[in-house]
Scaffold this active site. Structure first.
Site, short mmCIF file in Angstrom:
data_model
loop_
_atom_site.label_atom_id
_atom_site.label_comp_id
_atom_site.label_asym_id
_atom_site.label_seq_id
_atom_site.Cartn_x
_atom_site.Cartn_y
_atom_site.Cartn_z
N GLU A 70 -14.80 -69.10 42.60
CA GLU A 70 -14.37 -69.53 41.28
C GLU A 70 -14.38 -68.36 40.31
OE1 GLU A 70 -16.32 -73.94 42.01
OE2 GLU A 70 -17.38 -72.51 40.75
N TYR A 84 -13.13 -72.11 34.06
CA TYR A 84 -13.05 -71.38 35.33
C TYR A 84 -12.06 -72.08 36.25
CZ TYR A 84 -16.28 -74.93 37.16
OH TYR A 84 -16.88 -76.11 37.54
#
Length: 149
Positions: A70, A84
């Protein structure tokens, strides 16, 4: 979007735990590991690797760890907000973007809002994912507040 209210911890205290992007496993249930693979922790562009058992992997199993990489794509410390995106995973997400925002309730603690935009995964309903995220957020914020007090 899912939300969790905290009555003791301030928004600033909780924000500092969320922006510690490479160490989310300390708080989130069923996340056994989380560490940085690129960049500086908490800065836009950094990438973390997370693994655990909260979602089935692409093979539909839970016997192997589900994992994701991520990237932190936005941070606004004044608004206590971060976003994110998932750049790689074995859980089937083809598109995933999450935003976490911590909002002060003044002397009454704070609220954590977690919104997400995903492409559907075969076999997982949106309702199921919302329930998983709500449960995960509730457990994480309780663990955060308990650690602070």
């Amino acid at each position: 979007m899912v939300s969790s209210s905290l009555t003791k911890a301030t928004a600033n205290q909780i924000w500092l735990l969320f922006i510690d992007f490479f160490n989310f496993h300390k708080w989130f249930p069923n996340l056994s590991t989380c560490y940085g693979v690129q960049g500086t922790n908490g800065e836009v562009g950094c990438i973390r690797y997370c693994a655990g058992s909260s979602l089935p992997n692409e093979d539909g199993g839970v016997d192997k760890a589900s994992w994701s990489k991520e990237r932190l794509v936005a941070v606004d410390p004044k608004q206590m907000s971060m976003s994110y995106e998932m750049v790689d995973c074995n859980v089937g997400f083809k598109s995933y973007l999450s935003t976490i925002k911590v909002v002060s309730n003044g002397a009454n603690g704070c609220v954590v809002n977690w919104s997400f935009s995903i492409n559907p995964i075969e076999g997982l309903t949106y309702v199921y994912l919302v329930e998983k995220y709500q449960n995960g957020l509730d457990q994480a914020t309780k663990k955060m507040e308990d650690a602070l007090f």
